[in-house]
Design an enzyme around this catalytic site. Structure first.
Site, PDB file in Angstrom:
ATOM      1  N   ARG A  25      14.231  18.066   5.977  1.00 46.84           N
ATOM      2  CA  ARG A  25      13.370  17.377   5.017  1.00 46.84           C
ATOM      3  C   ARG A  25      11.969  17.979   4.949  1.00 46.84           C
ATOM      4  O   ARG A  25      10.981  17.263   4.805  1.00 46.84           O
ATOM      5  CB  ARG A  25      13.234  15.880   5.363  1.00 46.84           C
ATOM      6  CG  ARG A  25      14.424  15.039   5.042  1.00 46.84           C
ATOM      7  CD  ARG A  25      14.526  14.793   3.537  1.00 46.84           C
ATOM      8  NE  ARG A  25      15.727  14.065   3.237  1.00 46.84           N
ATOM      9  CZ  ARG A  25      15.788  12.744   3.138  1.00 46.84           C
ATOM     10  NH1 ARG A  25      14.718  12.031   3.281  1.00 46.84           N
ATOM     11  NH2 ARG A  25      16.914  12.153   2.880  1.00 46.84           N
ATOM     12  N   ARG A  29       7.921  14.153   0.622  1.00 45.30           N
ATOM     13  CA  ARG A  29       6.726  13.403   0.193  1.00 45.30           C
ATOM     14  C   ARG A  29       5.534  13.497   1.122  1.00 45.30           C
ATOM     15  O   ARG A  29       4.439  13.100   0.773  1.00 45.30           O
ATOM     16  CB  ARG A  29       7.111  11.941  -0.026  1.00 45.30           C
ATOM     17  CG  ARG A  29       7.943  11.745  -1.280  1.00 45.30           C
ATOM     18  CD  ARG A  29       8.729  10.467  -1.221  1.00 45.30           C
ATOM     19  NE  ARG A  29       9.650  10.543  -0.100  1.00 45.30           N
ATOM     20  CZ  ARG A  29      10.417   9.549   0.315  1.00 45.30           C
ATOM     21  NH1 ARG A  29      10.347   8.384  -0.277  1.00 45.30           N
ATOM     22  NH2 ARG A  29      11.240   9.715   1.331  1.00 45.30           N
TER      23      ARG A  29
HETATM   24  O1  CP3 Z   1      15.710  19.025   3.962  1.00 46.20           O
HETATM   25  C1  CP3 Z   1      15.240  19.260   2.836  1.00 46.20           C
HETATM   26  O2  CP3 Z   1      14.016  19.415   2.636  1.00 46.20           O
HETATM   27  C2  CP3 Z   1      16.197  19.484   1.682  1.00 46.20           C
HETATM   28  C3  CP3 Z   1      16.441  18.393   0.807  1.00 46.20           C
HETATM   29  C4  CP3 Z   1      17.187  17.148   1.275  1.00 46.20           C
HETATM   30  C5  CP3 Z   1      16.978  15.875   0.692  1.00 46.20           C
HETATM   31  N1  CP3 Z   1      17.889  15.004   1.180  1.00 46.20           N
HETATM   32  C6  CP3 Z   1      15.960  15.582  -0.329  1.00 46.20           C
HETATM   33  C7  CP3 Z   1      15.536  14.174  -0.509  1.00 46.20           C
HETATM   34  C8  CP3 Z   1      18.236  17.002   2.190  1.00 46.20           C
HETATM   35  C9  CP3 Z   1      18.862  18.027   3.119  1.00 46.20           C
HETATM   36  C10 CP3 Z   1      18.670  15.637   2.122  1.00 46.20           C
HETATM   37  C11 CP3 Z   1      19.792  15.109   2.899  1.00 46.20           C
HETATM   38  C12 CP3 Z   1      20.087  13.673   2.880  1.00 46.20           C
HETATM   39  N2  CP3 Z   1      19.929  12.773   1.848  1.00 46.20           N
HETATM   40  C13 CP3 Z   1      20.713  12.988   3.958  1.00 46.20           C
HETATM   41  C14 CP3 Z   1      21.144  13.617   5.265  1.00 46.20           C
HETATM   42  C15 CP3 Z   1      20.005  13.894   6.159  1.00 46.20           C
HETATM   43  C16 CP3 Z   1      19.272  12.665   6.663  1.00 46.20           C
HETATM   44  O3  CP3 Z   1      18.095  12.552   6.348  1.00 46.20           O
HETATM   45  O4  CP3 Z   1      19.882  11.886   7.391  1.00 46.20           O
HETATM   46  C17 CP3 Z   1      20.869  11.654   3.575  1.00 46.20           C
HETATM   47  C18 CP3 Z   1      21.470  10.525   4.407  1.00 46.20           C
HETATM   48  C19 CP3 Z   1      20.392  11.528   2.244  1.00 46.20           C
HETATM   49  C20 CP3 Z   1      20.383  10.322   1.381  1.00 46.20           C
HETATM   50  C21 CP3 Z   1      19.027   9.960   0.938  1.00 46.20           C
HETATM   51  N3  CP3 Z   1      18.328  10.651  -0.019  1.00 46.20           N
HETATM   52  C22 CP3 Z   1      18.237   8.858   1.364  1.00 46.20           C
HETATM   53  C23 CP3 Z   1      18.653   7.836   2.406  1.00 46.20           C
HETATM   54  C24 CP3 Z   1      17.048   8.925   0.629  1.00 46.20           C
HETATM   55  C25 CP3 Z   1      15.933   7.919   0.662  1.00 46.20           C
HETATM   56  C26 CP3 Z   1      15.176   7.944   1.911  1.00 46.20           C
HETATM   57  C27 CP3 Z   1      14.039   8.893   1.778  1.00 46.20           C
HETATM   58  O5  CP3 Z   1      13.813   9.690   2.702  1.00 46.20           O
HETATM   59  O6  CP3 Z   1      13.372   8.802   0.756  1.00 46.20           O
HETATM   60  C28 CP3 Z   1      17.096  10.079  -0.207  1.00 46.20           C
HETATM   61  C29 CP3 Z   1      16.076  10.570  -1.157  1.00 46.20           C
HETATM   62  C30 CP3 Z   1      15.556  11.962  -0.892  1.00 46.20           C
HETATM   63  N4  CP3 Z   1      16.329  13.048  -0.641  1.00 46.20           N
HETATM   64  C31 CP3 Z   1      14.195  12.373  -0.936  1.00 46.20           C
HETATM   65  C32 CP3 Z   1      14.171  13.754  -0.701  1.00 46.20           C
HETATM   66  C33 CP3 Z   1      12.988  14.686  -0.679  1.00 46.20           C
HETATM   67  C34 CP3 Z   1      13.017  11.515  -1.286  1.00 46.20           C
HETATM   68  C35 CP3 Z   1      12.972  11.591  -2.769  1.00 46.20           C
HETATM   69  C36 CP3 Z   1      11.683  11.228  -3.410  1.00 46.20           C
HETATM   70  O7  CP3 Z   1      11.511  10.029  -3.664  1.00 46.20           O
HETATM   71  O8  CP3 Z   1      10.904  12.158  -3.728  1.00 46.20           O
END
Ligand code: CP3
Length: 342
Positions: A25, A29
């Site tokens: 990640r 943000r």
């Molecule tokens: O690692 C990176 O920088 C690459 C991009 C990436 C995102 N999500 C972008 C994202 C990766 C590899 C993920 C994986 C992901 N997404 C997982 C597995 C890894 C982990 O964190 O356990 C899971 C379970 C998800 C599902 C997901 N997507 C959730 C639960 C959320 C909301 C929680 C949060 O952190 O906001 C997201 C949204 C998300 N995916 C964001 C990003 C940058 C936030 C989006 C935003 O509002 O800008």
């Protein structure tokens, strides 16, 4: 040694001058520059926008010194094309959770080259952008169990009790769902490697919710199958399981090149037990990036020392950067990795 060589050699367990570093990640943000690109654009819209996705994927290299780029997408990117109505608020929300055999049967398994061509285009653009800088490009997919957890539950959950109840009451339906997701995941990762990903990470965020026996039944065989299906590709496979300290011995034997561990795992013990056959990635608690710079340097030295018994080590967090992660802490983390080679 350039960052690409250092990273790929570490994944394969070949000798390096010091561990490479990147952060899960890392494009997110906590970075003001990410928030600026994201301003006024929905998350799904941003994932579909090749220009924006390329821009934010590259930000962590320039802004915080990360030594690898991970494709900016989400684990849910290939899911809507299966016929699932999905939104983000801010985590994934499924309009009609999948709980009936008929719903599983109705799911399509489209070719990712047709359903999500923008992902492959982003990878190609990133490889071009990174060619002269010798920085490696990582692709990824959600693992079938974690994708199924959200599809059945409908949203995130502490316990995923609807999914766990279904494992007991209607195991055949879950099996059928996991089967479709496994085929999808293999196709999707193969397509990413063809498009330019030099390593791929499989994210099984919620598999650690299972006890060791249930994990052996529901998760491990899928990891084995995916590893086998990718074995002919040049790209190393990294397997991440959160909350997986009780299943590290099972993660270590599925055929992944690297196992990515969270902070509940004793890195030294994992290195001694499994480090001869598999490289390690991790495993700082992301909240520890709030520590003073000197303390972060100490913690990075301690991790590298603990993991030194393993054939390879990729410095990373134990889970993703959080929205409140301090940019200075992330910079200290990557600087500390570079200082190991000095
Ligand atoms: O690692 C990176 O920088 C690459 C991009 C990436 C995102 N999500 C972008 C994202 C990766 C590899 C993920 C994986 C992901 N997404 C997982 C597995 C890894 C982990 O964190 O356990 C899971 C379970 C998800 C599902 C997901 N997507 C959730 C639960 C959320 C909301 C929680 C949060 O952190 O906001 C997201 C949204 C998300 N995916 C964001 C990003 C940058 C936030 C989006 C935003 O509002 O800008």
């Amino acid at each position: 040694m350039n960052p690409r060589e250092r990273f790929l050699r570490s994944c394969r367990g070949e000798s390096v001058d010091r561990p490479p570093v990147w952060l899960m990640r890392q494009a997110g943000r906590y970075l003001p520059e990410y928030r600026a690109v994201r301003q006024g654009v929905g998350f799904l819209e941003m994932c579909a926008d090749v220009e924006r996705a390329v821009e934010v994927s590259l930000q962590p290299v320039d802004l915080v010194g990360s030594e690898a780029v991970i494709l900016f997408q989400d684990i849910f990117t290939p899911i809507p094309a299966m016929g699932v109505d999905l939104d983000f608020a801010p985590g994934p929300v499924v309009a009609k959770p999948i709980r009936e055999a008929g719903q599983v049967e109705a799911l399509r398994v489209p070719d990712p080259r047709e359903s999500v061509p923008h992902v492959l285009e982003i990878l190609g653009r990133l490889r071009e952008a990174l060619a002269s800088r010798e920085v490696p490009l990582i692709g990824f997919a959600g693992a079938p169990f974690t994708l199924a957890a959200y599809l059945v539950e409908g949203h995130g959950s502490k316990s995923f009790s609807v999914l766990k109840a279904m494992l007991q009451k209607r195991p055949d339906d879950v099996e059928a769902l996991l089967e479709k997701l496994t085929v999808l995941t293999v196709d999707y990762l193969r397509a990413q490697v063809e498009a330019g990903a030099e390593a791929v990470q499989l994210f099984d965020t919620w598999a650690g919710l299972l006890d060791p026996e249930a994990y052996a039944r529901w998760v491990q065989p899928i990891h084995e199958r995916i590893a086998r299906a990718l074995a002919d590709l040049p790209a190393p496979l990294i397997l991440f399981v959160a909350n997986g300290a009780h299943v590290v011995d099972r993660m270590a034997v599925v055929g992944a090149d690297v196992i990515s561990l969270d902070w509940r795992v004793d890195l030294g013990a994992a290195a001694r037990a499994h480090g001869a056959s598999v490289s390690l990635q991790g495993n700082l608690d992301p909240c520890w990036l709030h520590a003073p710079r000197e303390r972060i340097f100490e913690m990075v030295r301690a991790m590298a020392e603990a993991a030194s018994a393993a054939r390879g080590h990729v410095l990373n967090l134990g889970h993703g950067c959080l929205p409140d992660t301090p940019v200075e802490g992330v910079r200290a983390f990557t600087d500390a990795a570079r200082a190991l080679g000095a």
